[in-house]
Write an enzyme that holds these catalytic residues in place. Structure first.
Site, PDB file in Angstrom:
ATOM      1  N   TYR A 101       0.837  -1.211   0.000  1.00 27.72           N
ATOM      2  CA  TYR A 101       0.000   0.000   0.000  1.00 27.72           C
ATOM      3  C   TYR A 101       0.870   1.258   0.000  1.00 27.72           C
ATOM      4  O   TYR A 101       1.847   1.347   0.732  1.00 27.72           O
ATOM      5  CB  TYR A 101      -0.873   0.014   1.263  1.00 27.72           C
ATOM      6  CG  TYR A 101      -1.647   1.298   1.452  1.00 27.72           C
ATOM      7  CD1 TYR A 101      -2.979   1.394   1.073  1.00 27.72           C
ATOM      8  CD2 TYR A 101      -1.039   2.428   2.013  1.00 27.72           C
ATOM      9  CE1 TYR A 101      -3.689   2.582   1.234  1.00 27.72           C
ATOM     10  CE2 TYR A 101      -1.738   3.616   2.168  1.00 27.72           C
ATOM     11  CZ  TYR A 101      -3.061   3.686   1.781  1.00 27.72           C
ATOM     12  OH  TYR A 101      -3.758   4.859   1.935  1.00 27.72           O
ATOM     13  N   GLU A 189      -3.711   7.510  -3.803  1.00 24.58           N
ATOM     14  CA  GLU A 189      -3.531   6.219  -3.133  1.00 24.58           C
ATOM     15  C   GLU A 189      -3.438   5.076  -4.127  1.00 24.58           C
ATOM     16  O   GLU A 189      -4.154   5.054  -5.131  1.00 24.58           O
ATOM     17  CB  GLU A 189      -4.744   6.015  -2.212  1.00 24.58           C
ATOM     18  CG  GLU A 189      -4.691   4.785  -1.347  1.00 24.58           C
ATOM     19  CD  GLU A 189      -5.988   4.600  -0.566  1.00 24.58           C
ATOM     20  OE1 GLU A 189      -5.962   4.787   0.662  1.00 24.58           O
ATOM     21  OE2 GLU A 189      -7.019   4.287  -1.175  1.00 24.58           O
TER      22      GLU A 189
END
Ligand code: GDP
Ligand code: MN
Length: 375
Positions: A101, A189
């Site tokens: 991530y 993101e």
């Protein structure tokens, strides 16, 4: 403002962030054709403005063009968390070896940009933050100063222990950071950022939220807005110059001034109630605005009572009263309305409201206590 994954992927690719090969499609035919062209497994992904599409059945793999067709026809038109799917991404399915991530957002409490990374991607970051917060690495940077490469390298090493993979991740983060600054994002993101079977690092998902206050600098980004995916109450409110934010409670709020609106919500909570919304009618006096505010607040079926809290300065209480009278005369209002009007022309306003079935109160505490008694 939110944008779709396919729009964020375009920006990613433009800034050199690698993704798996993809197209955006509106029909199962286009998806099947793409699957036939690449003759490999494809992933079909719903384009909606919500997270967790995977869990909701909006991300599916297909081995053949026929299967891709079937899956696409199931996903297009699907309803995910109240939003209709009109477009899908079809992409070459990645042979995922690891999911990590990377995210960039603003931490207002320290007035800095925060780079967030973890080797444990794929799951929702909020969930990981609750269950395993030490697995999440954060680096705070000042957006006014140039960020040294060391910062990106540090994060690369958090995601991958192998130096050649860490380098790729660091390079992707520096590109994501350029996007964040250049496009005035509130969030950029990649979840998951994956390692594939050939040792490449790819963005398997792309998420960008834009700062509404900076949109005037980016007309090309304003054009990406998908109205159908936005909250209909917020769209209506914008149309009439009202600041509106939808909340979970059942006490509708109509207030003038953002500060007073916040204080009203705080006092509702302190009195044991739950606000259904934030709504600031703004400074000007306009009966029409009051009418629209009531209409928008009532679009929420959870609303059991409305609090109107006006401190008349530039806003004239008699104008608000005129709006209230117009509203009660022109639409069905199925809930009680508790009103506190104080300041400019308050006597005239109170005179106007006498004999109506609006519930008047003299103080803020009083109007909130009355409203809370209805829920
Ligand atoms: P989200 O659920 O809305 O965040 O959608 P994502 O694009 O992140 O997809 C959810 C999950 O589907 C990912 O975490 C992956 O595990 C999986 N996924 C996404 N793309 C691919 C792909 O190309 N190949 C495979 N095998 N799985 C994928
Ligand atoms: Mn994702």
């Amino acid at each position: 403002m939110k944008i779709h994954e396919y729009q964020a992927r375009e920006i990613f690719n433009h800034f050199g962030i690698p993704t798996n090969e993809w197209i955006v499609a509106e029909s199962p035919d286009e998806v099947a054709q793409f699957a036939a062209e690449i003759s490999a497994e494809v992933v079909v992904k719903a384009q909606v403005h919500v997270g967790g599409r995977g869990k909701a059945g909006g991300v599916k793999l297909a081995k053949t063009p026929e299967e891709a067709y079937t899956i696409a026809s199931r996903i297009i038109g699907m309803d995910i968390k109240g939003l209709k799917v009109r477009k899908v991404i079809a992409a070459r399915s990645i042979d995922i070896k690891r999911e990590t991530y990377l995210g960039i957002t603003i931490d207002r409490s320290v007035k800095k940009v925060v780079l967030i990374g973890t080797a444990h991607g794929g799951v929702e970051i909020e969930e990981l933050a609750r269950e395993n917060p030490e697995a999440i690495h954060k680096i705070y940077v000042n957006p006014i100063l140039p960020v040294q490469d060391d910062i990106f390298k540090e994060m690369g090493n958090v995601l991958f222990s192998e130096p050649h993979l860490a380098r790729q991740a660091a390079d992707i983060l520096s590109r994501l950071y350029n996007i964040f600054l250049e496009k005035d994002c509130s969030l950029a993101e990649i979840n998951p950022l994956v390692l594939d079977g050939e040792g490449r690092i790819l963005a398997a998902d792309a998420k960008i939220n834009l700062d509404d206050n900076a949109l005037w600098r980016h007309p090309e980004l304003v054009a990406l807005q998908d109205i159908a995916q936005e909250n209909p109450k917020e769209i209506e409110a914008k149309k009439y110059g009202l600041s509106f934010v939808d909340l979970d409670g059942n006490i509708g709020c109509i207030v003038n001034g953002a500060g007073l609106a916040m204080a009203t919500m705080d006092m509702i909570k302190a009195a044991g109630g739950q606000p259904a919304n934030f709504l600031d009618v703004g400074g000007s006096s306009n009966p029409e605005k009051v009418l629209n505010a009531i209409r928008i607040v009532l679009m929420n079926p959870n609303v059991k009572v409305i609090v109107i809290n006006i401190f008349g300065g530039i806003t004239r209480c008699d104008d608000i009263a005129a709006g209230l009278i117009k509203a009660t005369g022109s639409m069905e209002i199925p809930v009680p309305i508790c009103v506190r009007l104080t300041g400019t022309n308050q006597e005239r306003a109170q005179e106007m409201l006498r004999g109506t079935n609006l519930i008047s109160a003299d103080t803020m505490r009083d109007v909130i206590a009355k409203a809370v008694s209805f829920v």
